[in-house]
Motif scaffolding. Structure first.
Motif, short mmCIF file in Angstrom:
data_model
loop_
_atom_site.label_atom_id
_atom_site.label_comp_id
_atom_site.label_asym_id
_atom_site.label_seq_id
_atom_site.Cartn_x
_atom_site.Cartn_y
_atom_site.Cartn_z
N ARG A 15 0.83 -1.21 0.00
CA ARG A 15 0.00 0.00 0.00
C ARG A 15 0.86 1.25 0.00
O ARG A 15 0.55 2.24 -0.69
CB ARG A 15 -0.94 0.00 1.20
N LEU A 16 1.95 1.22 0.78
CA LEU A 16 2.84 2.39 0.83
C LEU A 16 3.42 2.69 -0.53
O LEU A 16 3.36 3.84 -1.00
CB LEU A 16 3.96 2.14 1.85
N TRP A 17 3.96 1.69 -1.21
CA TRP A 17 4.64 1.96 -2.47
C TRP A 17 3.68 2.25 -3.61
O TRP A 17 3.99 3.03 -4.51
CB TRP A 17 5.60 0.81 -2.82
N ILE A 18 2.47 1.68 -3.55
CA ILE A 18 1.44 2.07 -4.53
C ILE A 18 1.06 3.53 -4.32
O ILE A 18 0.93 4.30 -5.27
CB ILE A 18 0.20 1.15 -4.41
N THR A 19 0.90 3.92 -3.05
CA THR A 19 0.57 5.31 -2.74
C THR A 19 1.67 6.25 -3.20
O THR A 19 1.41 7.27 -3.85
CB THR A 19 0.34 5.48 -1.22
N GLU A 137 5.95 7.30 10.89
CA GLU A 137 7.00 8.18 11.41
C GLU A 137 8.39 7.80 10.90
O GLU A 137 9.19 8.66 10.54
CB GLU A 137 6.99 8.15 12.94
N ARG A 138 8.68 6.51 10.82
CA ARG A 138 10.04 6.07 10.48
C ARG A 138 10.42 6.43 9.05
O ARG A 138 11.55 6.81 8.77
CB ARG A 138 10.17 4.56 10.70
N MET A 139 9.47 6.31 8.12
CA MET A 139 9.76 6.50 6.70
C MET A 139 9.26 7.84 6.16
O MET A 139 9.40 8.12 4.98
CB MET A 139 9.09 5.38 5.89
N ARG A 140 8.66 8.68 7.03
CA ARG A 140 7.94 9.85 6.55
C ARG A 140 8.81 10.80 5.72
O ARG A 140 8.45 11.18 4.62
CB ARG A 140 7.33 10.61 7.73
N GLY A 141 9.97 11.20 6.25
CA GLY A 141 10.80 12.17 5.56
C GLY A 141 11.24 11.68 4.19
O GLY A 141 11.14 12.40 3.19
N PHE A 142 11.69 10.41 4.12
CA PHE A 142 12.16 9.87 2.85
C PHE A 142 11.01 9.71 1.87
O PHE A 142 11.14 10.03 0.69
CB PHE A 142 12.84 8.53 3.08
N ALA A 143 9.86 9.19 2.34
CA ALA A 143 8.73 8.95 1.44
C ALA A 143 8.20 10.25 0.86
O ALA A 143 7.92 10.34 -0.35
CB ALA A 143 7.60 8.22 2.18
N TRP A 191 -6.88 2.36 -7.90
CA TRP A 191 -5.67 1.80 -7.29
C TRP A 191 -5.17 2.58 -6.07
O TRP A 191 -4.48 2.00 -5.22
CB TRP A 191 -4.54 1.74 -8.33
N LEU A 192 -5.48 3.87 -5.98
CA LEU A 192 -4.93 4.66 -4.88
C LEU A 192 -5.68 4.34 -3.58
O LEU A 192 -6.90 4.55 -3.49
CB LEU A 192 -5.05 6.16 -5.18
N PRO A 193 -5.00 3.84 -2.54
CA PRO A 193 -5.69 3.56 -1.28
C PRO A 193 -5.90 4.84 -0.47
O PRO A 193 -5.04 5.73 -0.49
CB PRO A 193 -4.74 2.60 -0.55
#
Length: 407
Positions: A15-19, A137-143, A191-193
Motif C-alpha cells: 500500500r505504501l509503495w502504490i501510494t 514516522e520512520r519513513m515519513r521524511g524519505f517517502a 488503485w490509490l488507497p
C-alpha cells in the motif's frame, strides 16, 4: 501467527509503495503544469503582445489560484478524504491546463491559469498527507521527499518540451500537461488507497475537536505554525520567482529560448537531486548544519545566476539553485505533517502551503515590478536576501524542535 504478521507487513508495504508511486505521478504532472508558463512565456508573450508587467499577471494568476486551492483542498480532505479531493483536483488542473492552450486574449489566459492553480493548490496538501500518513514516522521524511521528486522531474519534462521546440509552439506544454492528468484519473480511482490514518480518525470523529484555528494555534502548535508560515513564504517566493521569470531574464540577457530551457532543465535536475539528498540528510545532520547548508546554498546560487555571463556557468548556477531552493522546499513539506494531528493534518499542511503561495505569488510580481523600474537580473536576485535569512532562521528552529520531539 508469524505468517499472518508477515502477510500484514507485506500488504502494508505494498500500500505504501502504490501510494508513493501514484502520488509521485500526480506530483510529476503538477511540476509540469507549474513550470509550463515559464517555459511558454516567450512564445505566449509574442502571441498575445504582452509586456513584462502583463506576463507578471499571467504568472501570478496561476499562483494566486494555488492559495484558495490549498486552503480548500486541505480542509475538504480532512472532512471527506484525501483520495477524493486529490482526484477532483487532478481533474481540475488537467481541464484548465488544456483551456490555457485555447485562450484568446490576456484575460481568458489569466482566468485559465487561475483555475489551473486552484486544482494544483488543492492537490499538493493531499499528496503530502497521503504519503506522510502511509509511510508512518520512520519513513515519513524519505517517502515525502521521494514523492516530491516528481515535481522537479515534471518541471524538467516541461523544459525538455521547450528545448524540443515542437511545431505546436507554446501550446504544446499546456496540452500535454492537461491531457495526461485526465488519462490517469482511472488509476487514482481504482488503485490509490485512502489513508488508513484518515479512516481511523473518521471512526472516532465525534471524540475530537475539528476547530481549525484552535488546532493550528493551541497546545504548543502556535510556534511551529508561525515558523512554518515564515519559512514557506520566503522560500517559495524565491522558488517561484525563478520558475516563472528565469527563462525570460535569460532571454533578456542575450541567451536564446532554447539555451534558457537548458538552464531551466538544469534547475529542475538539481531540484531532483536536492529533494532526495536533503530529504535523506534531515535525520543525519544537525539543525544548524542542514539549515545553513540549504540557505547558504540558495544565496550562493542566486549570486551565480545574477553574475554569470556564459551559458556553462549559468547552467551550473541553475543546477545549484534547483538543488538548494527546491530541495529546501521539499524539506519543509516533510516537516509540516509532523506538527499536526491526523484530524487536522491536511488542513495544517494546506494552510502552510497557502501561506507559501502568498510568497510564491509575490515573487513574480516583485520581480516584474523591479524589472519594470530598470533593475537588472543581479538586482532582482539580491532583493531576496533578507527573506532568505528569515526562512533560514525559521527552518533552524523547526529542525531543532523536530529533533527534540524524536529524542
Amino acid at each position: 501467527m508469524n505468517n499472518s504478521i508477515s502477510h500484514g507487513v507485506t500488504a502494508e508495504n505494498s500500500r505504501l509503495w502504490i501510494t508513493v508511486a501514484l502520488c509521485f505521478t500526480v506530483a510529476l504532472l503538477e511540476g509540469m503544469d507549474l513550470q509550463a508558463p515559464g517555459i511558454a512565456a516567450p512564445g505566449m508573450s509574442a502571441a498575445f503582445g504582452l509586456d513584462r508587467m502583463a506576463m507578471g499577471w499571467v504568472f501570478s494568476a496561476g499562483i494566486l489560484g494555488l492559495l484558495p486551492g490549498a486552503l480548500a483542498g486541505g480542509r475538504l480532505a480532512d472532512r471527506i478524504g484525501r483520495k477524493a479531493v486529490l482526484i477532483m483536483a487532478t481533474a481540475l488542473f488537467g481541464l484548465f491546463s488544456i483551456a490555457t492552450a485555447y485562450a484568446w486574449d490576456l484575460w481568458s489566459l489569466v482566468a485559465a491559469r487561475l483555475l489551473t492553480g486552484v486544482g494544483l493548490g488543492a492537490a499538493l496538501p493531499n499528496l503530502i498527507a497521503l504519503t506522510s500518513e502511509s509511510a508512518g514516522e520512520r519513513m515519513r521524511g524519505f517517502a515525502v521527499s521521494l514523492m516530491y521528486c516528481g515535481v522537479p522531474l515534471g518541471a524538467a519534462l516541461a523544459a525538455t518540451i521547450g528545448i524540443a521546440e515542437f511545431s505546436g509552439g507554446w501550446k504544446v506544454v499546456f496540452l500535454v500537461g492537461g491531457l495526461v492528468p485526465l488519462l490517469i484519473l482511472p488509476l487514482l480511482m481504482f488503485w490509490l488507497p485512502e489513508s488508513a490514518a484518515f479512516r481511523a480518525q473518521q471512526s472516532r470523529r465525534g471524540e475530537v475537536s475539528t476547530s481549525v484555528w484552535r488546532s493550528l494555534f493551541r497546545d504548543g502548535a502556535a510556534t511551529p505554525t508561525l515558523l512554518l508560515w515564515s519559512s514557506y513564504f520566503f522560500t517559495l517566493l524565491v522558488v517561484y520567482m525563478l520558475i516563472n521569470w528565469l527563462p525570460t531574464l535569460l532571454v533578456g540577457q542575450g541567451f536564446s529560448a532554447s539555451e534558457a530551457s537548458w538552464v531551466m532543465f538544469a534547475f529542475q535536475i538539481g531540484a531532483v537531486f536536492g529533494t532526495l539528498v536533503l530529504g535523506l540528510l534531515m535525520d543525519r545532520l544537525s539543525a544548524l548544519a542542514l539549515s545553513a547548508l540549504i540557505y547558504c546554498g540558495i544565496l550562493g546560487s542566486l549570486a551565480g545566476l545574477g553574475l554569470s555571463s556564459q551559458l556553462e556557468s549559468m547552467v551550473a548556477a541553475g543546477f545549484l539553485a534547483g538543488l538548494f531552493a527546491t530541495g529546501g522546499q521539499s524539506v519543509l513539506y516533510a516537516l509540516a505533517p509532523i506538527f499536526y494531528r491526523t484530524e487536522v493534518r491536511a488542513t495544517g499542511v494546506g494552510t502552510a502551503v497557502a501561506v507559501g503561495r502568498l510568497g510564491a505569488m509575490s515573487g513574480p510580481l516583485v520581480a516584474g515590478q523591479a524589472l519594470a523600474l530598470g533593475a537588472g537580473t543581479a538586482g532582482v536576485m539580491a532583493a531576496t536576501g533578507p527573506g532568505i535569512l528569515i526562512a533560514a532562521g525559521a527552518v533552524f528552529v523547526l529542525l531543532g524542535r523536530k529533533s527534540n520531539e524524536q529524542s
